[in-house]
Design an enzyme around this catalytic site. Structure first.
Site, PDB file in Angstrom:
ATOM      1  N   ASP A   1      94.823 -13.595  31.810  1.00  0.00           N
ATOM      2  CA  ASP A   1      94.532 -12.406  32.342  1.00  0.00           C
ATOM      3  C   ASP A   1      94.390 -11.513  31.032  1.00  0.00           C
ATOM      4  O   ASP A   1      93.484 -10.539  30.905  1.00  0.00           O
ATOM      5  CB  ASP A   1      95.074 -11.761  33.557  1.00  0.00           C
ATOM      6  CG  ASP A   1      94.449 -12.452  34.650  1.00  0.00           C
ATOM      7  OD1 ASP A   1      93.345 -12.329  34.902  1.00  0.00           O
ATOM      8  OD2 ASP A   1      95.321 -13.079  35.385  1.00  0.00           O
TER       9      ASP A   1
ATOM     10  N   HIS B   1      90.457 -21.203  37.239  1.00  0.00           N
ATOM     11  CA  HIS B   1      91.561 -21.770  38.026  1.00  0.00           C
ATOM     12  C   HIS B   1      91.320 -23.377  38.381  1.00  0.00           C
ATOM     13  O   HIS B   1      92.462 -24.016  38.282  1.00  0.00           O
ATOM     14  CB  HIS B   1      92.119 -20.948  39.254  1.00  0.00           C
ATOM     15  CG  HIS B   1      93.002 -19.814  39.179  1.00  0.00           C
ATOM     16  ND1 HIS B   1      92.420 -18.531  38.810  1.00  0.00           N
ATOM     17  CD2 HIS B   1      93.993 -19.687  38.661  1.00  0.00           C
ATOM     18  CE1 HIS B   1      93.376 -17.721  38.437  1.00  0.00           C
ATOM     19  NE2 HIS B   1      94.643 -18.418  38.348  1.00  0.00           N
TER      20      HIS B   1
ATOM     21  N   GLU C   1     100.265  -9.100  31.741  1.00  0.00           N
ATOM     22  CA  GLU C   1      98.823  -9.720  31.711  1.00  0.00           C
ATOM     23  C   GLU C   1      97.778  -8.559  31.606  1.00  0.00           C
ATOM     24  O   GLU C   1      96.550  -9.038  31.904  1.00  0.00           O
ATOM     25  CB  GLU C   1      98.724 -10.706  32.858  1.00  0.00           C
ATOM     26  CG  GLU C   1      99.102 -10.081  34.336  1.00  0.00           C
ATOM     27  CD  GLU C   1      98.986 -11.272  35.202  1.00  0.00           C
ATOM     28  OE1 GLU C   1      98.554 -12.263  35.184  1.00  0.00           O
ATOM     29  OE2 GLU C   1      99.575 -10.943  36.463  1.00  0.00           O
TER      30      GLU C   1
HETATM   31  C1  PEP Z   1      97.685 -15.324  33.369  1.00  0.00           C
HETATM   32  O1  PEP Z   1      97.009 -14.515  33.819  1.00  0.00           O
HETATM   33  O2  PEP Z   1      97.848 -15.894  32.343  1.00  0.00           O
HETATM   34  C2  PEP Z   1      98.508 -16.255  34.503  1.00  0.00           C
HETATM   35  C3  PEP Z   1      99.389 -17.368  34.217  1.00  0.00           C
HETATM   36  O3  PEP Z   1      98.405 -16.115  35.769  1.00  0.00           O
HETATM   37  P1  PEP Z   1      97.071 -16.762  36.470  1.00  0.00           P
HETATM   38  O4  PEP Z   1      96.375 -17.673  35.699  1.00  0.00           O
HETATM   39  O5  PEP Z   1      97.467 -17.430  37.743  1.00  0.00           O
HETATM   40  O6  PEP Z   1      95.896 -15.392  36.760  1.00  0.00           O
HETATM   41 MG    MG Z   2      97.191 -13.882  35.815  1.00  0.00          MG
END
Ligand code: PEP
Ligand code: MG
Length: 519
Positions: free
Chosen positions: A434, A169, A410
């Protein structure tokens, strides 16, 4: 975590000794207070085992021997922030050398506590991020979304972290904020911490410590070249992207805060493919009320007018903690109580969010999307709660708007069950970040697994293909909102597999539109 920032070894002057000793005792008291509060919270939620760890940390922070050794070093003119780290390291080494597994495991606890006291002394505790007043490059072992969210706008010039990967993140936040980031540098972070100046190249993924004049000039040249390249893409910003054989691909933005909405529109976003609502509330210490959430969603809906805005319900857990949510510590947080699992278990948290979305939907084109779904039962349960909220709001006489309901794909389970999910969804959005981590069993934040952190793997591509096929058969659209959506090498593959929408950090939109137009 910010308290793992390490100060360099410093000395103090003779007349500063008594002031530095008082500072040390104040820092210990502050750390003890924070640790005790955590211990109490854990006991309150019935987590005795974790509470005991914190009780042990409190004892360590208050340890009289540790204090007297630090005091002695300070009297010998060592700064308390260096002294406490040195003493902590000495104790840790002694413990690690013991032929006793339990004691050896306590070594990291000692380092952790000493690190927290040291960070408190240098003002590098988490509070330091909030009060950062000089634009700076931020160095840390890892930065959680709640840390990055606390940094005042314009104060972060770059991030360099020991841990992390393209889809952790910290990278996602950096990309959408347009901040250069170099993550997963490992032990090289120690070197970087000794530097006074850093040149950070987020495009190529490296940083130079104390660069010489020629390096600075080279970085400035490349920075200008990047700005020029971006300017060259300007003509694509407000284009409707269509492949040369006429397939229309919507290009949308991922948002982490309501205040990013105007900027995203400026980059050419045709909507919001993913509004990460949990990021909205991370800079605070408590959960927002329904009213505050309503204001935030309404603000984004208004900026985008008729354009669709997909609001993803809270996805807390994994690497995302939310202040104010009692998230018990877990052995495997990414395989734990996150996303829709937590929302369905905590209607007190979930329903105000659903109510806020329904009310805000009367001001624009809002859609709702549920994260981490693995089976159709979860979708049904969430929709039932949504309809319950709608009925109650209507009885209360509140204005509500229509909202389409979609599912994030995901997990491999969701992709495999896509046909069943498609029957009860208005759209899909594939979260490749994910999906990759769960398909390839590779933690998205682990810097050693870089090779396995790409959606360009036959198993992942096959799951994307299956998802697009199921969606096409049911007549619903499929977006991609993971980082692969903005990756120039992945865009042609995603479009070929049948994806109809790409959603990404807004600065990547013009380039994505150009790539689509040339396919
Ligand atoms: C993902 O998992 O690709 C997604 C867009 O959600 P996040 O990155 O917030 O887990
Ligand atoms: Mg995600």
């Amino acid at each position: 975590m910010p308290h793992e920032l390490r100060p360099g070894r410093k000395t103090i002057s003779g007349d500063a000794v008594s002031a530095e000793l008082s500072k040390f005792h104040r820092a210990v008291a502050a750390v003890v207070k924070t640790l005790s509060a955590t211990e109490e919270r854990l006991r309150h939620s019935g987590d005795e085992e974790q509470a005991e760890i914190f009780e042990y940390h409190v004892e360590m922070a208050e340890d009289p021997e540790l204090a007297s050794e630090v005091e002695e070093r300070v009297r010998n003119l060592e700064s308390p922030e260096s002294a406490v780290l040195a003493v902590g390291e000495k104790y840790a080494a002694e413990l690690a050398a013991k032929d006793n597994e339990y004691l050896a495991a306590r070594a990291d606890d000692v380092r952790d506590v000493a690190g927290q006291i040291s960070a408190e002394l240098t003002g590098q505790g988490s509070a330091a991020l909030e009060t950062l007043a000089t634009p700076s490059v931020i160095l840390a072992r890892s930065l959680a979304p709640s840390d990055t969210a606390r940094i005042p706008r314009g104060m972060a010039l770059g991030f360099v972290t020991a841990e992390g990967s393209r889809t952790s993140h910290v990278s996602i936040m950096a990309r959408s904020m347009g901040i250069p980031a170099v993550v997963g540098v490992g032990p090289a972070l120690e070197e970087a911490l000794k530097a006074t100046t850093l040149a950070v190249d987020g495009t190529r993924g490296y940083a130079v410590t104390d660069p010489d004049g020629a390096t600075v000039a080279e970085f400035e040249r490349r920075s200008r070249a990047l700005a020029e390249e971006r300017a060259g893409l300007d003509e694509y910003r407000h284009l409707e992207a269509r492949t040369r054989d006429g397939r229309r691909i919507e290009v949308a933005a991922n948002l982490g805060s309501a205040s990013d909405a105007e900027g995203a529109l400026g980059w050419g976003a045709e909507g919001v493919g993913l509004f990460r609502t949990e990021f909205l509330f991370m800079e605070r210490d408590e959960l927002p009320s329904e009213e505050e959430q309503y204001e935030a969603y309404r603000a984004v809906a208004k900026v985008f007018g008729n354009k669709p805005v997909i609001v993803r319900t809270l996805d807390v857990g994994g690497d995302k903690d939310l202040p104010g949510v009692d998230q018990p510590p877990e052995e495997n947080p990414f395989l734990g109580w996150r996303g829709i699992r937590m929302s369905l278990d905590t209607p007190d948290l979930f329903e105000p969010q659903l109510r806020a979305i329904l009310r805000a939907a009367s001001h624009g084109n809002l859609k709702v999307m549920f994260p981490m779904v693995v089976e159709v039962g979860e979708l049904r349960a969430a929709k039932e709660l949504l309809e319950g909220c709608r009925a109650r709001l209507k009885r209360e006489g509140a204005e509500v708007g229509p909202v389409e309901v979609g599912v994030m794909i995901e997990t491999p389970a969701a992709a495999i069950c896509a046909a069943e999910l498609a029957e009860e969804s208005a759209f899909f959005s594939i979260g490749t970040n994910d999906l990759v981590q769960y398909t390839l069993a590779a933690d998205r934040g682990n810097e050693r697994l870089r090779r396995l952190q790409s959606a360009d793997h036959p198993a992942v591509l096959e799951l994307i293909r299956q998802t697009c096929e199921a969606a096409r058969a049911a007549g619903i659209p499929t977006g991609v909102c993971g980082e692969a959506a903005g990756d120039p090498e992945m865009i042609p593959k995603l479009v070929a597999l049948g994806v109809t929408e790409l959603s990404m950090g807004a600065p990547a939109i013009p380039r994505a539109k150009k790539i689509v137009s040339e396919l």
